[in-house]
Design an enzyme around this catalytic site. Structure first.
Site, PDB file in Angstrom:
ATOM      1  N   LEU A 738      -0.235   4.102   6.130  1.00  0.00           N
ATOM      2  CA  LEU A 738       0.258   5.218   5.317  1.00  0.00           C
ATOM      3  C   LEU A 738      -0.721   5.482   4.179  1.00  0.00           C
ATOM      4  CD1 LEU A 738       4.052   4.299   5.099  1.00  0.00           C
ATOM      5  CD2 LEU A 738       2.896   5.743   6.765  1.00  0.00           C
ATOM      6  N   ASP A 739      -1.191   6.707   4.083  1.00  0.00           N
ATOM      7  CA  ASP A 739      -2.177   7.099   3.071  1.00  0.00           C
ATOM      8  C   ASP A 739      -1.640   8.327   2.355  1.00  0.00           C
ATOM      9  OD1 ASP A 739      -4.341   7.535   1.488  1.00  0.00           O
ATOM     10  OD2 ASP A 739      -5.775   7.876   3.120  1.00  0.00           O
TER      11      ASP A 739
END
Length: 866
Positions: A738-739
């Site tokens: 997750l970015d």
């Protein structure tokens, strides 16, 4: 001394043998010949017997000596003497003598023999030569020796092998044959019929070619005549000629393992390719699948002995299935053997099963022709009685249409795979129609979506016949020129009629005019200003329109006349279709449901449409056509029926809230096999129980939302480990990090499937590093997580990226929150009725920030907060 006597005895016996054939040879020459034999063959037996096999070995040694040392080391009469002695030891063929005997029987043309003339049997070979001492001696004169040389020189010229080269012998034989033919013609002209005999003198075989010197000397046997040709039918001759020319004739299964040729049978093994295909069919589709049974029926047309059937079953079936087949095969053979015994057919039980004295394959080639048909019938019947295989069949979800594959080819592959797995044609067509839409590519899905419910496979193929690479290129160019997405262009193409005009019925939303949604769920609908009604002029009780007033008395209690005008639209006239108490075509409620019996605890629920469930589909929602709410003070438990569980249908239990007003749906799956659910089939039941209210209650109604879990949040604490999430993208699983700082998701090039299209993006991708003109997906990809969130995105593809990055284009659709709450403040706000993402307020007015509390200065005491 004994050696001298043995040589004298051998010379004496040779002289006797040659005199028996009318040839006189001096003992001196025979002694010299024997001395040369002992020099060339030291192993030549001095005692015992001399047979034809030993004498042929002597000839081999003479030929070797002749080759190594030349003709000057070999006496002139050696080859002639060896040939004379060989013929004395072997009387196998004397064609001229038989022809002469036959000619003598036909000398009188007016004499008809009573029986068919027979050939004189060849004289038995002389006894083996015994080596024992003898003092008898026989000497020849010079005249006899000269006569012997002349006869020896002529003898090998009369050998049968030299008929092709000796003109005199050939002329004599031709004269005899011609004389025999003339006599036969004379008998026929005289009206005398010769008795038919299959053993009449045959036509002369073709003469062999010219012989080598070793053959002429008698050291090598003459080359034999070619074997007689096998009798074949015209079709077999054509196939044999086509095979020699390089044609593929494997599809013509005309070569049985057991053949007959000239009243003699021979055996050929089964082709390895045929066994391999049968093994693959048993492994992928099961031994009792329609495709496998068809191959067994084709194999049963061949004349297979019992050993071939048992070896085929052992190679293609599992251990347990082979034992079941073998026991059933023996039982079928026992029944056939009883029938044969009653009808007097000489085919026993041991012959049918290939055991006992008939265990060897060679002994199984001499059965009666009908025995092979009985064996094949028993083997096929035993194969058909095998249980249905529980092994995993070919995954239908893998049969997907490629980006450039024609739609008709994809449907053909799909139908072929379903036909090999399912025997029910109706269920197979329903499943094929469903997968023909779900497994098609994005372009075909967009074209088929308006006709998914009302078309069949033929309509699907006709609609997608023109969709190909050129069509997709045109759609991409149109989207680029109009500044729209490919999805919008496809929707625009569907909305046009045959004349090229925009359709009025499916042009888009009636409120905003945009495609993709209806007017009932338009986001701009609530932004338009709507006139609020004032006090009702009819009842004076509330603010609503007079046409919507349903009050029977006014504010003072006086009765009111009925509202004039047309009432609500009622049901269409005609017979009602009842599905266990549920009227089809109308909105049904709980009150319309029925119980199976008087003592039934639950209300029966049924599916409203014909559905096929497969293990690959997972959990599916089935519509029932029944809507809430439930009776006041009750809550519903959705459970499965025992009859549905026995059929393999798994009903997942659930709770139906009392204030739920939407459609009640059934969560069902088929984890073990393919299940067909018919319309109106009872598969679940709704159990009503009293509602007990305990604990704090949030002041809101569920209404028609929230089927399933509505307030479940995915929570992952931030630790030292990377926050990873697995997504399913177009039936493939990808794991990424997750970015929250990435605007668009990025997939590593090493994880990108090679069959997925991609293009060069005209942009620059910036982050910790920077890249120019990165690659991007050419089409919209559909992603889905394990909680049911789904959406579409066009990720970038970067090489040398160690992990995949899920950006905000995915996180926003998932509804991910980033917050760091204080435990004390959170507990205090929740006690005051705080709702996540809504804030405080009795009417949910969205006051997110805390209220600015100001004390009332007019009053003393504890204080009062407004």
């Amino acid at each position: 001394m004994g050696h001298t006597h043995s040589r004298q005895l051998f010379v004496h016996m040779l002289s006797v043998m040659l005199k028996h054939r009318g040839i006189t040879v001096s003992k001196t020459k025979l002694i010299n010949f024997l001395s040369f034999i002992e020099e060339v063959c030291p192993w030549f037996p001095r005692e015992g017997t001399v047979n034809l096999e030993t004498w042929k070995k002597v000839g081999e040694q003479i030929r070797t000596h002749y080759t190594l040392h030349g003709p000057e080391k070999v006496p002139v009469e050696t080859l002639s003497f060896w040939t004379l002695i060989r013929d004395c030891l072997d009387f196998d063929n004397d064609e001229l003598k038989r022809l002469g005997n036959l000619l003598k029987q036909e000398e009188d043309p007016l004499h008809t023999p009573d029986s068919v003339p027979s050939y004189d049997p060849p004289p038995p070979p002389p006894p083996s030569l015994k080596m024992h001492p003898s003092d008898n001696d026989d000497s020849l004169s010079s005249t006899d020796e000269a006569e012997l040389d002349e006869e020896a020189a002529k003898y090998h010229q009369e050998d049968w092998g030299f008929l092709a080269q000796e003109k005199g012998a050939l002329t004599s034989k031709d004269e005899l044959v011609e004389c025999f033919k003339n006599l036969t013609i004379a008998l026929q002209n005289a009206g005398i019929q010769l008795p038919s005999n299959n053993n009449t003198f045959p036509s002369a075989p073709p003469f062999p070619p010219a012989y080598t010197p070793t053959v002429m000397a008698g050291l090598d046997p003459p080359p034999g005549f070619p074997p007689p040709s096998k009798h074949m039918s015209p079709l077999q001759k054509a196939l044999r000629q086509a095979q020699r020319l390089g044609e593929v004739v494997s599809d013509f299964s005309l070569a049985f393992p057991v053949f007959e040729n000239n009243n003699q049978r021979y055996y050929e093994s089964l082709p390895f390719k045929q066994l391999k295909e049968l093994k693959i069919a048993c492994s992928q589709y099961g031994p009792t699948a329609p495709f496998t049974i068809a191959m067994i029926e084709s194999l049963g047309t061949q004349a297979l002995p019992p050993n071939d059937w048992k070896q085929t079953a052992r190679a293609c079936l599992s251990g347990g299935d082979y034992l079941l087949w073998k026991s059933e095969f023996f039982e079928q053979c026992a029944r056939i053997a009883d029938v044969n015994r009653q009808q007097g057919i000489q085919t026993s039980y041991e012959m049918l099963i290939g055991e006992g004295p008939y265990q060897a394959t060679d002994t199984q080639l001499n059965f009666l022709p009908g025995a092979y048909a009985q064996i094949s019938n028993a083997a096929r019947q035993a194969w058909k009685k095998l249980p249905s295989s529980s092994t995993k069949t070919e995954d239908l979800s893998k049969v997907r249409q490629g980006p450039d594959e024609p739609y008709q080819d994809f449907v053909a592959r799909l139908l072929d795979t379903i036909g090999k797995i399912m025997s029910d044609e109706k269920a197979g067509m329903v499943l094929a129609k469903q997968l023909a839409f779900e497994n098609a590519n994005s372009a075909c899905q967009a074209a088929l979506r308006p006709y998914r419910k009302k078309g069949d496979l033929s309509d699907f193929i006709r609609i997608c016949a023109d969709i190909g690479p050129s069509y997709m290129q045109g759609i991409a160019m149109a989207a680029a020129l109009q500044g729209k997405s490919i999805k919008e262009v496809l929707f625009q193409q569907q909305a046009r009629n045959k004349k090229g005009l925009q359709k009025s019925g499916n042009s888009g939303c009636f409120v905003c005019g945009q495609p993709g949604h209806r007017a009932a769920v338009c986001p701009q609908k609530h932004q338009t200003s709507v006139n609020t009604p004032n006090l009702c002029p009819r009842c004076k009780k509330g603010k609503h329109w007079a046409r919507d007033c349903r009050s029977k008395t006014d504010v003072q209690g006086n009765p009111l006349p009925p509202v004039s005008g047309n009432l609500g639209e009622g049901p269409a006239p005609g017979p009602e279709t009842m599905l266990w108490g549920n009227t089809a075509g109308s909105k049904r409620t709980i009150a319309d449901l029925c119980r199976a019996t008087r003592g039934s605890a639950g209300l029966d629920l049924c599916a409203t449409s014909y559905t096929v469930l497969t293990p690959e589909m997972g959990v599916q929602t089935l519509a029932t056509g029944v809507f809430g709410p439930l009776p006041p003070g009750t809550v519903g438990l959705l459970l499965g029926r025992s009859s549905a569980s026995l059929k393999g249908i798994l009903i997942h239990p659930g709770v139906i809230d009392s204030d739920y007003t939407g459609e009640i749906k059934i969560l069902a799956s088929a984890p073990n096999k393919i299940i067909v659910i018919n319309a109106g089939q009872r598969i679940a039941q709704l159990l009503l129980v009293p509602l007990v209210i305990q604990g704090k209650t949030i002041n809101r109604d569920r209404q028609d939302k929230g089927f399933g879990s509505s307030d479940a949040y995915w929570v992952q604490n931030v630790t030292e480990a990377r926050p990873e999430l697995e997504l399913r993208i177009n039936a493939n699983f990808f794991r990424g990090v997750l970015d929250t700082g990435a605007d668009i998701s990025v997939i590593s090039d090493k994880y990108w499937p090679t069959t997925w299209p991609k293009q060069m993006a005209i942009s620059t991708l910036q982050g910790i590093g920077q890249t120019t003109n990165p690659e991007q997906s050419s089409s919209l990809l559909t992603w889905k997580d394990k909680d049911g969130h789904t959406g579409q995105f066009k990720p970038y593809i970067l090489p040398y990226l160690p992990v995949n990055l899920w950006g905000r284009d995915i996180l926003s659709k998932m509804g991910v929150y980033l917050y760091s709450p204080s435990p004390t403040v959170t507990d205090l706000m929740l006690d005051q009725g705080l709702l996540p993402n809504q804030g405080l307020g009795k009417q949910h007015q969205g006051i997110i920030l805390p209220l600015d509390l100001k004390p009332n200065q007019d009053r003393k005491g504890l204080g009062c907060f407004p």
